[in-house]
Design a protein around this motif. Structure first.
Motif, PDB file in Angstrom:
ATOM      1  N   SER A   1       0.836  -1.211   0.000  1.00  0.00           N
ATOM      2  CA  SER A   1       0.000   0.000   0.000  1.00  0.00           C
ATOM      3  C   SER A   1       0.868   1.258   0.000  1.00  0.00           C
ATOM      4  N   ARG A   2       1.992   1.191   0.656  1.00  0.00           N
ATOM      5  CA  ARG A   2       2.888   2.348   0.649  1.00  0.00           C
ATOM      6  C   ARG A   2       3.382   2.641  -0.777  1.00  0.00           C
TER       7      ARG A   2
ATOM      8  N   GLU B   1       2.748   6.153  -2.683  1.00  0.00           N
ATOM      9  CA  GLU B   1       3.923   6.965  -3.060  1.00  0.00           C
ATOM     10  C   GLU B   1       4.157   6.965  -4.569  1.00  0.00           C
TER      11      GLU B   1
ATOM     12  N   HIS C   1      -0.620   8.692   4.226  1.00  0.00           N
ATOM     13  CA  HIS C   1       0.607   8.001   4.644  1.00  0.00           C
ATOM     14  C   HIS C   1       0.224   6.642   5.241  1.00  0.00           C
ATOM     15  N   VAL C   2       1.014   5.620   4.898  1.00  0.00           N
ATOM     16  CA  VAL C   2       0.817   4.288   5.503  1.00  0.00           C
ATOM     17  C   VAL C   2       2.006   3.998   6.396  1.00  0.00           C
ATOM     18  N   GLU C   3       1.714   3.641   7.621  1.00  0.00           N
ATOM     19  CA  GLU C   3       2.788   3.310   8.563  1.00  0.00           C
ATOM     20  C   GLU C   3       3.323   1.904   8.232  1.00  0.00           C
ATOM     21  N   THR C   4       4.630   1.814   8.037  1.00  0.00           N
ATOM     22  CA  THR C   4       5.222   0.490   7.763  1.00  0.00           C
ATOM     23  C   THR C   4       6.309   0.128   8.776  1.00  0.00           C
TER      24      THR C   4
ATOM     25  N   THR D   1      -3.343   4.187   8.413  1.00  0.00           N
ATOM     26  CA  THR D   1      -3.408   5.186   7.341  1.00  0.00           C
ATOM     27  C   THR D   1      -3.826   6.528   7.944  1.00  0.00           C
TER      28      THR D   1
END
Ligand code: RIB
Ligand code: CA
Length: 302
Positions: free
Chosen positions: A177-178, A182, A255-258, A267
């Motif tokens: 998803s990131r 991006e 933004h997706v936290e990874t 998100t």
């Protein structure tokens, strides 16, 4: 006359994926279904691919089905999500088997090929983990200039369903998803906090489906019963293509936290008018219900 929107649906059917396909197939004047690509998550990719073929056969569509990845970017799939989708991914309802086979070509190669053919017009709808689209963008960097928009069921601006922070489609493959967020492609994210509120109850369904084909009606009835009040998230997300005012939209950068393990898949949106991402909020259930009803009318008693 308006040209139907070319669409590739990336899906892991899935009970709510079934209703998403029902909606997509019901409006051929609006959507040209170029292909279905499959991913696991709700079940194995082998099972979700078979389900996609069987669902398309039920709704009289012969769009090609391209199988996708058999694991997430960094992890294996989990066990089938039986409580939400049954053992077979379709609430343990057995559909008539399609006579068709999946295509030999893989999902990411097909996505690129179709996007090229559609000259920047293609809309990719993802209602499962976004592994296939991420693989396509990594393998074909120019793909990002060839997709008009991504519409996704996934993420949440509220609480999650696989952790307090993460929704399943994003949380199961946050890295994928990131890549999507991006990529520079416009994204409409219809998250769990919104889709959760777009429900059609069994009682409402019974009333709305009196003129629906009996076989389709019975299958839908069994699936809605199986869900015990859980929303059909993927159909709710898809319905925004038929009526964008089913929800309100925040514009900005998602933004997706990874990195942080506890918050992986979270998100968040940073609102800015220049942003190319939109996150849905404030759903209008009555408007969703209206679209759901129009879908049922497209499958009349024969
Ligand atoms: O979190 C809901 C999502 O996870 C839906 O797409 C459902 O089908 C499952 O894949
Ligand atoms: Ca799904």
């Amino acid at each position: 006359m308006k040209k139907p929107l070319p669409i590739v649906l990336d899906t892991d059917p899935g009970v709510d994926d079934f209703f998403c396909l029902a909606m997509l197939c019901a409006f051929p004047e609006e959507f040209s279904l170029r292909a279905v690509t499959t991913i696991g998550g709700n079940n194995s990719t082998e099972v979700t691919t078979k389900n996609a073929l069987d669902i398309l056969a039920l709704f009289g569509k012969d769009a090609p089905v391209y199988p996708g990845a058999d694991h997430f970017t960094e992890e294996e799939f989990g066990e089938p999500v039986v409580f939400a989708h049954g053992h077979n991914g379709l609430a343990d309802v057995t559909l008539s088997a399609s006579k068709r086979e999946p295509e030999k070509e893989k999902a990411w190669d097909a996505l690129y090929q179709i996007a090229k053919e559609e000259n920047g017009e293609l809309v990719v709808v993802t209602v499962g983990p976004q592994t296939n689209l991420a693989l396509a963008l990594l393998k074909y960097p120019s793909l990002k200039t060839k997709i008009r928009k991504i519409v996704m069921m996934g993420g949440t601006l509220g609480t999650g369903n696989i952790s307090p922070y993460a929704e399943a489609n994003v949380g199961n493959d946050a890295i994928a998803s990131r890549v999507i967020f991006e990529s520079g492609i416009p994204v409409d994210m219809i998250g769990l906090d919104t889709t959760r509120q777009c429900k059609v109850s069994l009682e409402e369904f019974e009333e709305m489906s009196e003129k629906t084909d009996p076989l389709i009606r019975e299958i839908m009835r069994r699936m809605i019963t199986f869900r015990k009040g859980e929303a059909m998230h993927d159909a709710a997300a898809f319905s925004t293509l038929l009526d964008p005012e089913i929800v309100s939209w925040k514009t900005g950068t998602i933004h997706v936290e990874t990195e942080t393990p506890l918050k992986k898949g979270r998100t968040t949106i940073c609102e800015t008018p220049q942003g190319i991402h939109r996150a849905a909020y404030e759903p209008r259930r009555e408007r969703y219900k209206e679209v759901f009803g129009r879908m049922l009318e497209r499958y009349p008693v024969k």
